[in-house]
Design an enzyme around this catalytic site. Structure first.
Site, PDB file in Angstrom:
ATOM      1  N   ASN A   1      -6.696   4.144 -11.379  1.00 29.39           N
ATOM      2  CA  ASN A   1      -5.581   4.388 -10.463  1.00 29.39           C
ATOM      3  C   ASN A   1      -4.477   3.311 -10.483  1.00 29.39           C
ATOM      4  O   ASN A   1      -3.784   3.123  -9.496  1.00 29.39           O
ATOM      5  CB  ASN A   1      -6.094   4.666  -9.048  1.00 29.39           C
ATOM      6  CG  ASN A   1      -6.750   3.464  -8.424  1.00 29.39           C
ATOM      7  OD1 ASN A   1      -6.994   2.479  -9.100  1.00 29.39           O
ATOM      8  ND2 ASN A   1      -7.026   3.547  -7.135  1.00 29.39           N
TER       9      ASN A   1
ATOM     10  N   GLU B   1      -8.644 -12.533  -1.256  1.00 31.98           N
ATOM     11  CA  GLU B   1      -8.419 -12.087  -2.636  1.00 31.98           C
ATOM     12  C   GLU B   1      -7.464 -13.019  -3.374  1.00 31.98           C
ATOM     13  O   GLU B   1      -7.652 -13.308  -4.559  1.00 31.98           O
ATOM     14  CB  GLU B   1      -7.894 -10.644  -2.624  1.00 31.98           C
ATOM     15  CG  GLU B   1      -8.962  -9.670  -2.115  1.00 31.98           C
ATOM     16  CD  GLU B   1      -8.477  -8.230  -2.009  1.00 31.98           C
ATOM     17  OE1 GLU B   1      -7.300  -7.938  -2.302  1.00 31.98           O
ATOM     18  OE2 GLU B   1      -9.314  -7.377  -1.634  1.00 31.98           O
TER      19      GLU B   1
ATOM     20  N   ARG C   1       0.832  -1.207   0.000  1.00 33.46           N
ATOM     21  CA  ARG C   1       0.000   0.000   0.000  1.00 33.46           C
ATOM     22  C   ARG C   1       0.868   1.259   0.000  1.00 33.46           C
ATOM     23  O   ARG C   1       0.540   2.263  -0.635  1.00 33.46           O
ATOM     24  CB  ARG C   1      -0.979  -0.022   1.170  1.00 33.46           C
ATOM     25  CG  ARG C   1      -2.020  -1.124   1.013  1.00 33.46           C
ATOM     26  CD  ARG C   1      -2.987  -1.190   2.176  1.00 33.46           C
ATOM     27  NE  ARG C   1      -3.951  -0.111   2.152  1.00 33.46           N
ATOM     28  CZ  ARG C   1      -5.025  -0.073   1.379  1.00 33.46           C
ATOM     29  NH1 ARG C   1      -5.274  -1.052   0.525  1.00 33.46           N
ATOM     30  NH2 ARG C   1      -5.871   0.942   1.433  1.00 33.46           N
TER      31      ARG C   1
END
Ligand code: CMP
Length: 137
Positions: free
Chosen positions: A112, A126, A85
């Site tokens: 993005n 995920e 991140r």
């Protein structure tokens, strides 16, 4: 060591930025456990972003994520979720720090360039959504 899930989104793939982003991934000490290019179906994108269903940007997000191929990645390093991140930068590229993926390659909050899991729990969900267990050894 822990793992996170990343997507190089359609805008970045189409603009020829796979290499630049993979270079940032490797330079920041991530081991690439699995990597695959895939053109997501509407069903796959809707399922992946189900948590955002009902939000104003959901339909736009699903259309964007299915417009052309993405690159799916399983990444490993110490503190992988937080570190990826950090390397991506803020969701809105206008707020992203210099040298981050989104500052370098993103054009708007919707387009993005990259996705990253927001917790260890979601990373596991995920990763399992897109990769078989045998691909994650
Ligand atoms: P991502 O990390 O893939 O997770 C959800 C995505 O929704 C996020 O990146 C953004 O690309 C997108 N998103 C979040 N907020 C907005 C918004 N206000 N408008 C358009 N897209 C958004």
């Amino acid at each position: 060591m822990n793992r996170t899930f990343a997507i190089i989104k359609p805008d970045a793939v189409a603009a020829g930025n796979i290499g630049g982003i993979v270079n940032l991934i490797e330079k920041n000490g991530f081991k690439i456990i699995a990597m695959r290019m895939q053109h997501l179906t509407r069903k796959e994108a809707e399922g992946f972003y189900a948590v955002h269903k009902g939000k104003g940007f959901y339909d736009e997000l699903v259309v964007f994520m299915t417009e052309s191929p993405v690159v799916l990645l399983a990444l490993e390093r110490e503190d992988a979720v937080a570190k990826w991140r950090e390397v991506m930068g803020a969701t809105n590229p206008a707020n992203a720090a210099a040298g981050t993926v989104r500052k370098l390659y993103a054009s708007s909050i919707g387009r993005n360039a990259a996705h990253g899991s927001d917790s260890d729990e979601n990373a596991a969900i995920e990763l399992a959504y897109f990769f078989r267990t045998s691909e994650l050894n």
